[in-house]
Design a protein around this motif. Structure first.
Motif, PDB file in Angstrom:
ATOM      1  N   ASN A 184       0.805  -1.156   0.138  1.00  0.00           N
ATOM      2  CA  ASN A 184       0.001   0.002  -0.091  1.00  0.00           C
ATOM      3  C   ASN A 184       1.006   1.258  -0.100  1.00  0.00           C
ATOM      4  O   ASN A 184       0.389   2.108  -0.666  1.00  0.00           O
ATOM      5  CB  ASN A 184      -0.915   0.148   1.098  1.00  0.00           C
ATOM      6  CG  ASN A 184      -2.148  -0.705   0.907  1.00  0.00           C
ATOM      7  OD1 ASN A 184      -2.603  -1.273   0.095  1.00  0.00           O
ATOM      8  ND2 ASN A 184      -2.840  -1.139   2.121  1.00  0.00           N
ATOM      9  N   LYS A 218      -8.421   2.636  -5.270  1.00  0.00           N
ATOM     10  CA  LYS A 218      -7.735   2.077  -6.406  1.00  0.00           C
ATOM     11  C   LYS A 218      -8.631   1.683  -7.465  1.00  0.00           C
ATOM     12  O   LYS A 218      -9.630   0.861  -7.075  1.00  0.00           O
ATOM     13  CB  LYS A 218      -6.625   1.173  -5.966  1.00  0.00           C
ATOM     14  CG  LYS A 218      -5.703   2.044  -4.887  1.00  0.00           C
ATOM     15  CD  LYS A 218      -4.768   0.804  -4.484  1.00  0.00           C
ATOM     16  CE  LYS A 218      -4.123   1.438  -3.202  1.00  0.00           C
ATOM     17  NZ  LYS A 218      -3.305   0.315  -2.247  1.00  0.00           N
ATOM     18  N   GLY A 240      -7.375  -5.694   1.523  1.00  0.00           N
ATOM     19  CA  GLY A 240      -5.937  -5.697   2.050  1.00  0.00           C
ATOM     20  C   GLY A 240      -5.744  -5.581   3.461  1.00  0.00           C
ATOM     21  O   GLY A 240      -5.529  -6.458   4.441  1.00  0.00           O
TER      22      GLY A 240
HETATM   23 MG   LIG Z   1      -3.835  -2.644  -0.442  1.00  0.00          MG
END
Ligand SMILES: [Mg+2]
Ligand SMILES: Nc1ncnc2c1ncn2[C@@H]1O[C@H](COP(=O)(O)OP(=O)(O)OP(=O)(O)O)[C@@H](O)[C@H]1O
Length: 379
Positions: A286, A337, A344
């Motif tokens: 990230n 994104k 995540g």
């Molecule tokens: Mg991520």
């Protein structure tokens, strides 16, 4: 708070100015005053006392801390000035208070620039023996911990629900995918043999997309409850040595520098090796993805010997996370994104909570630091 001039005719010294000398001035202060002094000093409540001119007569230490005030500078100042440039409707203390508006258990979010608080506020007027209004008080409690606990419970509920759905559907998704994948691989071979390169390329894209769906399903399964978890005593030195090359590799692809610094004596932690690695890789990824156009990712391992935590800090020099999004980033499916799943961080949080650890994030306009704290064992 600076350059605030107290209005003329300021009131008598507040209890807060004498409360350090309560014992010395014992003779002069009656029991009630002593109690009020101790209340302002010792009790962990925000207390603000105002006179009818809407000026601050007294304030507790905790209120100063939350509001970012210096006690000596704010006493006798007008409330309207103390909240600076903040729009009036966002002032913690409203002038309508002096008109007899009673407030009970009013939940107010508050930020003093460096920290966010959830406050629960009570306020009322103070009257003399004839019933005339002579001032007002505001008392507030910091309930930030309760709020975050509440949010954690809600988040766990959501995760549990997603988990159930995931567990129920993951296999149903995987089985047909496996046969589609198998047939596509056969097609690819046949097309290859026939020299149909364009069709081969299309088949490869389809296979890549199927792999993506497979990965997503695997993450779903992790959320539901990891099945093949092996909890063991792990040498953190080894875990970090395993992941740093992966992180460096990812960084190179994005033109990002990596710095790694670890405490001399690395401890042992009790965890599943692969899941723990996944946490650090996810967070680092990230950070790397946030640094469009390059930057530095710093990974630091520290020991908090008092609390017996090992702290793994992952800091990036990216644009940071806006304050209005920071509460959402651990929510499943929250992503900014285009190709992100938004799973995540929720997976990371699940893994670390199962180890009785915590993940904290701090981001103030520029750069972001994630701190993973896990209980450690001595070597
Ligand atoms: Mg991520
Ligand atoms: N270091 C960071 N800097 C800036 N924003 C971040 C950072 N880490 C996380 N975020 C924000 O948190 C969101 C959620 O992150 P999370 O890892 O859960 O999902 P994702 O990265 O979007 O998707 P995936 O992990 O599936 O690729 C991101 O989309 C991003 O907006």
């Amino acid at each position: 708070m600076k350059d605030i001039v107290p209005p003329a005719g300021s009131a008598a010294p507040p209890l807060s100015s004498t409360r350090e000398h309560v014992s010395a001035a014992n003779g002069e202060l009656n029991l009630l005053q002593q109690f009020a002094g101790a209340f302002l000093r010792d009790v962990n409540l925000g207390v603000i006392v105002l006179d009818t001119r809407f000026c601050l007569v007294d304030v507790s230490d905790m209120a100063c801390q939350v509001l970012g005030w210096e006690q000596e500078q704010v006493l006798n100042c007008r409330m309207s000035e103390l909240f600076g440039e903040l729009p009036t409707e966002h002032h913690l203390v409203q002038r309508s208070l002096l008109e007899g508006v009673v407030v009970r258990n009013h939940a107010v979010p508050w930020s003093n620039g460096s920290r966010r608080y959830d406050l629960l506020l009570d306020s009322n007027v103070l009257r003399d023996t004839e019933g005339a209004i002579v001032g007002a008080y505001v008392i507030f409690k910091d309930v930030s911990n309760l709020r975050s606990l509440e949010e954690q419970v809600q988040r766990s509920d959501r995760l549990a629900m997603i988990g159930q759905i995931a567990a129920g559907t993951a296999h149903e998704i995987r089985n047909p995918l496996t046969s589609i994948k198998g047939f596509l691989q056969m097609f690819k071979k046949t097309l290859n043999d026939k020299g149909m390169s364009k069709e081969v390329h299309h088949t490869e894209i389809m296979l890549t997309e199927i792999n993506r769906i497979n990965e997503l399903v695997s993450e779903f399964l992790l959320l539901s409850k990891p099945k093949n978890v092996t909890i063991e005593r792990l040498d953190l030195y080894q875990v970090m040595n395993d992941i740093m090359p992966i992180i460096r590799n990812e960084a190179v692809l994005h033109g990002v520098q990596v710095r790694y610094e670890a405490t001399e004596v690395m401890p042992y932690v009790v965890a599943d090796r692969e899941l723990l690695k996944q946490v650090f890789i996810n967070i680092a990824k990230n950070g790397i993805e946030a640094m469009v156009g390059g930057g530095t990712l710093s990974v630091t391992v520290k020991l908090d010997q008092v609390g017996r935590w090992v702290l793994i800090e992952i800091h990036d020099t990216g644009p940071g996370i806006p304050a209005f999004l920071i509460d959402k980033i651990f929510d499943p499916f929250f992503t900014t994104k285009q190709n992100g799943t938004g799973l995540g961080l929720s997976v990371c949080q699940r893994i670390i909570h199962d180890l009785c650890g915590t993940i904290r994030v701090s981001s103030k306009g520029f750069g972001t630091t994630f701190t993973v704290a896990v209980p450690y064992q001595d070597n």
